[in-house]
Design an enzyme around this catalytic site. Sequence first.
Site: not given
Length: 320
Positions: A118, A183, A318
């Site tokens: 992204r 992640k 975040r």
Amino acid sequence: MDKLLGLLADGQFHSGEELGEQLGVSRAAVWKKLKAVEELGLALDSVRGKGYRIGSGIELLDHKKIERCIDADVRTQSEVHTCFITDSTNELVSALGPVPAGITRFCLAEHQTKGRGRRGREWSSPFGSTVSLSALWQSGEGTASLEGLSLAVGLGVVKALETLGARALALKWPNDVLWQGKKLCGVLLEVHGDPTGECEVVIGIGINVRLSDEQLASIGQPAVDLFRVCGRTVSRNALAGQLINTLTHLLDGFGQGGFKLFREQWCEYDAFRGKEVTLMASTRSVTGRYMGVDDQGGLLLETASGLHVFNGGEVSLRQS
């Protein structure tokens, strides 16, 4: 190159003479090919008197093994392609031409040279260490009907990973799969077509399967791989097959009812619900309490001025 890697994939030593005979080339040609293996980022051991090996071995993508992991009903609805190296599986899945009606095309690659994440970020996919999969799916309901699809795909990935033994996974709006805040997987959607008619979606999925400490550190954000999540090696071919199964059924359901069919399940994995977060766009940031998502996959943020809804695109999240 693929034949050489097939010989070295078992992690055992193979002499230069043996490799030359198997490949039908000279020892000098074998040496050049072995240098090319190292250039792919694979750790190659060389021991005098024993030969060469890929230290921990490697599982290459195998179309037949993937097919055996795909459910019978899914085989009739899917078209699967594998390749050695490509610029981007998202580009490859479209470049193969039109897809028959009712069929979802899936493309996988051992390595992407220009994988994308992204917001224009590079997606790292070291050779043989990830599952880089793209799907081409068609919809007749227009681009407006696709709101929340990236969230639903993330949920599908979680379900596929759980089938293979992964636990304690979480979803970060709008499209990341996390484990202990790190992640594990990213999803990228590219939509083309009519806002109210025929359109197609390219769904790109990148999952870290087994990376070295150095490869994980080079990603530029806290990251983890499936080996560390499960505490054991997970077959890339089994993972590819399970992803194709799960995504095929998920896309069928999404086409009938949209994201609202998946919202309740998605919220069970929501990493940030109830926490203070900051939403960042290209020109501004907004801080507030994250209240989950609506039936279209929009993020609900409670601020001093009230409850606001934010959609995906070039917005990132975040924890504050």
